[in-house]
Design an enzyme around this catalytic site. Sequence first.
Site: not given
Ligand code: VGL
Ligand code: ZN
Length: 236
Positions: A38, A76, A78, A82, A136, A181
């Site tokens: 991410d 990430d 969404h 979401h 994801k 994540c």
């Molecule tokens: C993440 C919060 C929401 C991350 C992703 O990549 O750590 N944190 N979505």
């Molecule tokens: Zn997220």
Amino acid sequence: MTKTIRTVLAFVAGVLSCAVAMSAELVPTSKSALIVVDVQNCFVEGGSLAVKDGLAVVPIINRIAPRFANIVVTQDWHTPDHASFASSHPGKKPFETTRMPYGEQVLWPDHCVQGTEGAALVKDLDLPTAQLIIRKGFHRDVDSYSAFEEADHKTSTGLAAYLKARGIDTVYVVGLATDFCVAWTALDARKAGFRTVLIEDATRAIDLNGSLAASKAAMKKAGVTTITSDALVGKD
Ligand code: VGL
Ligand code: ZN
């Protein structure tokens, strides 16, 4: 040579060979994969869910990447409405929580919406040899911090099967955010049976209500090894 000196020498040799064996064990092999979690615009400076100092991971990841024959990148990804967004829950504010059928869910600012600039990988991330991008969190009603399994703990992303099919036995995890994540990915990597190494200086945390300390404790308990990037590429 007196017996004492011999004993001391044997001890020193033992310590040295142990140190060599330990570092050799950490060197990536053809069966190792780097998972870059991410590193997207929404999670770095100026992004809608910016992780403090997030951009700092980019040069570190760029420096270690050439040591890896196998690289997987995650995004990430969404839907606009979401269920992990506070904006999808009337009356809720970002960083509050709610109950979802699969458990407690932190509600985030809108972030990483499919196809937007925020969801794009950070421009300076330099990973020309990366082989797979895994997206994801694309099911509207289920979050997915982990690159392996969605938050319902049922739905697989397919990553474990992909890595196993390619003969990978060890994964090194870097990226954002350490306590969400990255940690969930590392914990699921252990669950799937991979040796798992966290490269700590190539991560940055959100640290919400003690989440960083909790995630570190959970990773340690699960057998995730923590190193810093200088173990792979030396110091600058
Ligand atoms: C993440 C919060 C929401 C991350 C992703 O990549 O750590 N944190 N979505
Ligand atoms: Zn997220």
